[in-house]
Design an enzyme around this catalytic site. Structure first.
Site, PDB file in Angstrom:
ATOM      1  N   ASP A 145      45.075 -18.981  45.158  1.00 50.39           N
ATOM      2  CA  ASP A 145      44.794 -18.753  43.744  1.00 50.39           C
ATOM      3  C   ASP A 145      44.326 -20.019  43.040  1.00 50.39           C
ATOM      4  O   ASP A 145      43.792 -19.956  41.934  1.00 50.39           O
ATOM      5  CB  ASP A 145      46.054 -18.204  43.058  1.00 50.39           C
ATOM      6  CG  ASP A 145      45.795 -17.715  41.647  1.00 50.39           C
ATOM      7  OD1 ASP A 145      44.806 -16.986  41.442  1.00 50.39           O
ATOM      8  OD2 ASP A 145      46.576 -18.061  40.743  1.00 50.39           O
ATOM      9  N   SER A 166      43.271 -14.544  35.896  1.00 43.96           N
ATOM     10  CA  SER A 166      42.992 -13.527  36.912  1.00 43.96           C
ATOM     11  C   SER A 166      43.508 -12.169  36.465  1.00 43.96           C
ATOM     12  O   SER A 166      44.542 -12.053  35.801  1.00 43.96           O
ATOM     13  CB  SER A 166      43.628 -13.917  38.250  1.00 43.96           C
ATOM     14  OG  SER A 166      45.034 -13.993  38.127  1.00 43.96           O
ATOM     15  N   GLN A 216      39.292 -11.750  44.219  1.00 47.03           N
ATOM     16  CA  GLN A 216      39.930 -11.808  42.902  1.00 47.03           C
ATOM     17  C   GLN A 216      38.917 -11.496  41.815  1.00 47.03           C
ATOM     18  O   GLN A 216      37.759 -11.881  41.909  1.00 47.03           O
ATOM     19  CB  GLN A 216      40.533 -13.203  42.660  1.00 47.03           C
ATOM     20  CG  GLN A 216      41.310 -13.346  41.366  1.00 47.03           C
ATOM     21  CD  GLN A 216      41.880 -14.745  41.198  1.00 47.03           C
ATOM     22  OE1 GLN A 216      41.293 -15.581  40.519  1.00 47.03           O
ATOM     23  NE2 GLN A 216      43.021 -15.013  41.830  1.00 47.03           N
TER      24      GLN A 216
END
Length: 231
Positions: A145, A166, A216
Site C-alpha cells: 500500500d 484508497s 487498488q
C-alpha cells in the site's frame, strides 16, 4: 479508523468447500463498519497449467540509494523551494518500517511529466525469519500500500494534491516469499479520471518468481491550478 478505540471484528463463514473457502470480515468502531475484507483460501494443489510474466531487468538493490539517501540528496540543494523542503522533511520524519530503494526515482526538479510506472526494491525492516507464511503475507499487504496510488500521479505532477485515499485494495498470493528479503515492486497505472485512479502492482522475488499481484483504486483530488517551478 480511530487508533484510540478498540476494533470489533465480525467474521462470517461465507463458504467452506473441499478446495476453496471464503471468509468475510467486518471491522467495526463506534457501531459503524470502517473496513470490510473478503479473504479466499485454497488447499495447495498441483497443476500443469502454469505461466507468469517475466520480471523486469533492473539494477540490484545493492547498487541503488535508499529513499532516505535520495531525500537527503535533494535537501542539500540550496535552491529547493521551502514548501518542498518541508514536504521532504515530513517524509523523512515518518517512521516507516520498510526499506525502500527506488529503481527510477522521479527528479523533483524536472517539470516533465512521467509515464505512470515505477519500480522499487522493498523489504520489511528487521528480521522476520522462516515463520508462518501468513505473517509474511500480512507484512506484504502493508508494504504493497506504500506509495502505490502515487503511481497514478506521475503524469500529473504539475498539480498539488488536496486529497488522496484508497477505496479498495486487492491482493493475490502466488508463491512463497520472505517479506524481510528484497523484493521488486513493479507499479503501473493504466487509467485515471473522474477523481479516481487505478493502479496495478507485482511483487517479484529476486530469483524472478512472481509472488504477489495487487490492484487498488483510490480517490485523487487536486487543485485545478498547476504548480509553479520547484526551484
Amino acid at each position: 479508523g480511530d487508533p484510540q478505540v478498540p476494533v470489533l471484528y465480525e467474521v462470517e463463514r461465507t463458504r467452506t468447500g473441499k478446495s476453496f473457502s471464503v471468509r468475510s470480515v467486518k471491522a467495526i468502531q463506534h457501531g459503524k463498519p470502517i473496513f470490510i475484507c473478503q479473504a479466499s483460501f485454497q488447499l495447495s494443489q498441483e497443476s500443469p497449467v502454469q505461466h507468469q510474466f517475466t520480471m523486469p531487468a533492473v539494477p540490484p538493490p545493492e547498487e541503488l540509494l535508499t529513499q532516505e539517501e535520495l531525500i537527503q540528496k535533494f535537501l542539500q540543494n540550496p535552491n529547493l523551494a521551502e514548501r518542498y523542503r518541508k514536504h521532504l522533511n515530513k517524509i523523512q520524519a515518518e517512521d516507516v518500517p520498510i526499506d525502500i530503494k527506488p529503481v527510477n526515482p522521479p527528479d523533483i526538479f524536472c517539470s516533465e511529466l512521467q509515464e505512470p510506472k515505477q519500480l522499487f526494491w522493498v523489504r520489511a525492516r528487521g528480521y522476520i525469519g522462516e515463520t508462518d507464511m501468513k505473517v509474511h503475507c500480512c507484512v506484504a499487504a502493508y508494504i504493497s500500500d506504500y506509495a502505490f496510488l502515487g503511481t497514478a500521479l506521475l503524469p500529473h505532477r504539475q498539480y498539488r494534491i488536496k486529497f488522496m485515499v484508497s477505496l479498495d485494495h486487492s491482493m493475490w498470493f502466488h508463491a512463497p516469499f520472505r517479506a524481510d528479503h528484497w523484493m521488486l515492486y513493479e507499479c503501473e497505472s493504466p487509467w485515471a479520471g473522474g477523481c479516481r485512479g487505478l493502479v496495478q502492482g507485482r511483487l517479484w522475488c529476486r530469483d524472478g518468481v512472481l509472488a504477489v499481484t495487487c490492484a487498488q483504486e483510490g480517490v485523487i483530488r487536486v487543485e485545478q491550478t498547476p504548480n509553479q517551478s520547484k526551484l
